[in-house]
Design a protein around this motif. Structure first.
Motif, PDB file in Angstrom:
ATOM      1  N   ARG A   1      10.840  -2.433 -13.645  1.00 52.75           N
ATOM      2  CA  ARG A   1       9.723  -2.474 -12.702  1.00 52.75           C
ATOM      3  C   ARG A   1      10.202  -2.172 -11.281  1.00 52.75           C
ATOM      4  NH1 ARG A   1       6.789  -7.040 -10.513  1.00 52.75           N
ATOM      5  NH2 ARG A   1       8.240  -8.415 -11.610  1.00 52.75           N
TER       6      ARG A   1
ATOM      7  N   LYS B   1      10.866   1.553 -11.098  1.00 48.34           N
ATOM      8  CA  LYS B   1       9.614   2.301 -11.027  1.00 48.34           C
ATOM      9  C   LYS B   1       9.009   2.233  -9.638  1.00 48.34           C
ATOM     10  CE  LYS B   1       5.016   2.620 -13.107  1.00 48.34           C
ATOM     11  NZ  LYS B   1       4.072   2.055 -14.123  1.00 48.34           N
ATOM     12  N   ARG B   2       9.065   1.058  -9.038  1.00 49.72           N
ATOM     13  CA  ARG B   2       8.497   0.900  -7.692  1.00 49.72           C
ATOM     14  C   ARG B   2       9.269   1.742  -6.677  1.00 49.72           C
ATOM     15  NH1 ARG B   2       4.996  -1.730  -4.922  1.00 49.72           N
ATOM     16  NH2 ARG B   2       5.357  -2.329  -2.770  1.00 49.72           N
ATOM     17  N   GLN B   3      10.594   1.796  -6.807  1.00 53.61           N
ATOM     18  CA  GLN B   3      11.379   2.594  -5.871  1.00 53.61           C
ATOM     19  C   GLN B   3      11.129   4.088  -6.060  1.00 53.61           C
ATOM     20  OE1 GLN B   3      15.483   0.883  -4.942  1.00 53.61           O
ATOM     21  NE2 GLN B   3      15.006  -0.210  -6.833  1.00 53.61           N
TER      22      GLN B   3
ATOM     23  N   GLU C   1       8.407   5.393  -6.655  1.00 53.19           N
ATOM     24  CA  GLU C   1       7.126   5.745  -6.047  1.00 53.19           C
ATOM     25  C   GLU C   1       7.314   6.342  -4.662  1.00 53.19           C
ATOM     26  OE1 GLU C   1       4.881   2.171  -6.126  1.00 53.19           O
ATOM     27  OE2 GLU C   1       4.543   2.208  -8.301  1.00 53.19           O
ATOM     28  N   ASN C   2       8.478   6.131  -4.092  1.00 59.37           N
ATOM     29  CA  ASN C   2       8.816   6.751  -2.805  1.00 59.37           C
ATOM     30  C   ASN C   2       9.057   8.239  -3.036  1.00 59.37           C
ATOM     31  OD1 ASN C   2      10.041   7.678  -0.429  1.00 59.37           O
ATOM     32  ND2 ASN C   2      11.072   5.716  -0.068  1.00 59.37           N
ATOM     33  N   PRO C   3       8.307   9.119  -2.387  1.00 55.73           N
ATOM     34  CA  PRO C   3       8.462  10.563  -2.635  1.00 55.73           C
ATOM     35  C   PRO C   3       9.825  11.107  -2.237  1.00 55.73           C
ATOM     36  CG  PRO C   3       7.044  10.156  -0.732  1.00 55.73           C
ATOM     37  CD  PRO C   3       7.273   8.834  -1.379  1.00 55.73           C
TER      38      PRO C   3
END
Length: 461
Positions: free
Chosen positions: A103, A106-108, A110-112
């Motif tokens: 998780r 996945k959250r990291q 999300e940074n383009p």
């Protein structure tokens, strides 16, 4: 008849010759087999010897705790919440945190600015170096894919924990009851400081710029600030805070607690110098010789000095996780051949000072020890158990000189007599007054006696 005998003899001779030839061929074949077997075994030994060509830079630094150490205190070396690295990977009681690692990743992502391809490529390049950091990795049979995946997950997890604990991001996406929130953070940090639960520092530093964290200070600085939450004694800036390369997080924290400036603290052969152990007396006995205990402002463990009858010791905070933390530091010093013994002698020195709860009580009153344990007696047992469970080689004993000077002061009888006079007779003002009056009366008696003797021998005319 004779002819037949000759024919029989000839046949017998032929059979003997054939038998000799067969035996010689068999013997020759046996010799060849033995020589071939010898060459095979020599080649096998040479191959194994070739693996032993190493120096300090490629020596493993993350060890499985030897059974002789682990059996005395198993919980001190067993992570309770999260597994880092291969040694505890897959253990059932640690699986709950694995899904949170995914998780976090996945959250990291999300940074383009963060690209998974770059992360995976970086981990693949570091695989060989990272594998060499573990001393018993061959026993775990981890595939290349699984190993690089582990490096990525664990490295991202550690960086996110360090970042959030220091910077306190309000939008990091976790509720107060989340297992990765501040509520569980102290227990996660304790697991991150276990020797078997380490990740090579090269992995973490490689991920810093790739995870867009390069503007938040060096990873060493970030880690020191983070662990200062549970270890207030950490010196900042520490040995590695200027960008020097630590081996892993435990080595980084140790570098902030001890003063040695080099990564490889001492020559390997010095590890085997065995000298007589110098043990200092307890606080109670040292006070009997007039020694006073003073809290020094130094933060490193070896900031212990003795002079003018005063023993200067830095402040130490003791909590529930202090024992496993120090045991893992001592185990690292025991296992890593290029590491000097500095934490171990400190614990031995403190164990000598602390024999009972009264010793702890006095050090606590002087501000040298602060603890949140149930009683002073538990603190005394902590030092005693740590030193019983972790023997160490006698080398680089920076506290030996202090111990010798303290013991020399204690061995002087005049110091003990003077201390006894002060403690037993000069503390109470009424006792001081009585002593002064008694001395005055004795003086008057001597004067009167002297005057009487003189008057008797030389009477006035």
């Amino acid at each position: 008849m004779t002819y037949e005998v000759e024919i029989g003899s000839s046949q017998h001779h032929v059979l003997e010759v054939e038998s000799l030839i067969h035996n010689r061929d068999s013997s020759h074949h046996h010799v060849l087999e033995v020589q071939s077997l010898i060459h095979d075994r020599i080649r096998s030994i040479e191959e194994k010897l070739g693996y032993l060509e190493w120096n300090g830079s490629d020596c493993p630094s993350i060890y499985k705790i030897p059974a002789s150490i682990r059996d005395a205190e198993p919980k001190a070396f067993q992570p309770q919440i999260v597994s880092i690295g291969p040694y505890h990977r897959g253990e059932k009681q640690l699986q709950a945190m694995e899904k949170h690692k995914w998780r976090l990743l996945k959250r990291q992502l999300e940074n383009p600015h963060i690209q998974l391809e770059k992360l995976v490529t970086a981990m693949m390049k570091l695989e060989e170096e990272a594998r060499a950091s573990y001393d018993q990795l061959g026993n775990y049979h981890i595939s290349s894919q699984s190993f690089t995946e582990m490096l990525l997950l664990d490295g991202c997890f550690i960086l996110e924990i360090l970042d959030v604990s220091v910077n306190g991001n309000l939008d990091w996406g976790y509720s107060f009851t989340d297992p990765v929130s501040r509520r569980a953070l102290p227990f996660i940090l304790v697991d991150l400081l276990m020797l078997e639960n380490q990740l090579p520092m090269c992995v973490i530093t490689e991920l810093v710029p790739l995870l867009d964290k390069c503007t938040r200070g060096s990873v060493n600085e970030l880690a020191l600030k983070c662990f200062k939450l549970i270890i207030p004694e950490l010196q900042f800036p520490g040995r590695y805070s200027s960008g020097a390369h630590a081996l892993h997080l435990l080595n980084l924290i140790r570098g902030s607690l001890v003063p040695t400036l080099n990564l490889f603290d001492e020559p390997l052969h010095d590890k085997f110098n065995i000298v007589q152990k110098i043990r200092v007396h307890s606080v109670t006995r040292l006070r009997e010789s007039g020694i006073k205990f003073v809290k020094t402002e130094g933060r490193q463990l070896n900031d212990i000095k003795f002079g003018d009858g005063k023993l200067y010791i830095p402040r130490l905070e003791i909590h529930d996780f202090t024992k496993p933390f120090f045991l893992n530091l001592m185990a690292f010093e025991r296992c890593f051949p290029w590491c000097s013994n500095q934490v171990s002698p400190y614990m031995s020195f403190m164990d000598g000072l602390i024999d009972s709860s009264s010793d702890v009580e006095h050090l606590r009153e002087k501000g040298i020890i602060y603890h949140t344990l149930g009683s002073d007696d538990e603190v005394a047992r902590l030092f005693d158990n740590c030193c019983k469970e972790m023997a160490y080689d006698r080398c680089d004993l920076y506290l030996d000189e202090v111990s010798v000077r303290v013991n020399e002061h204690f061995d002087k009888k005049w110091n003990r007599w003077r201390a006894t006079l002060k403690q037993d007779y000069l503390k109470n003002p009424w006792v001081i007054t009585s002593l002064f009056v008694a001395c005055f009366l004795i003086l008057l008696t001597l004067v009167q006696t002297t005057y009487s003797v003189v008057a008797y021998h030389h009477p006035l005319s």
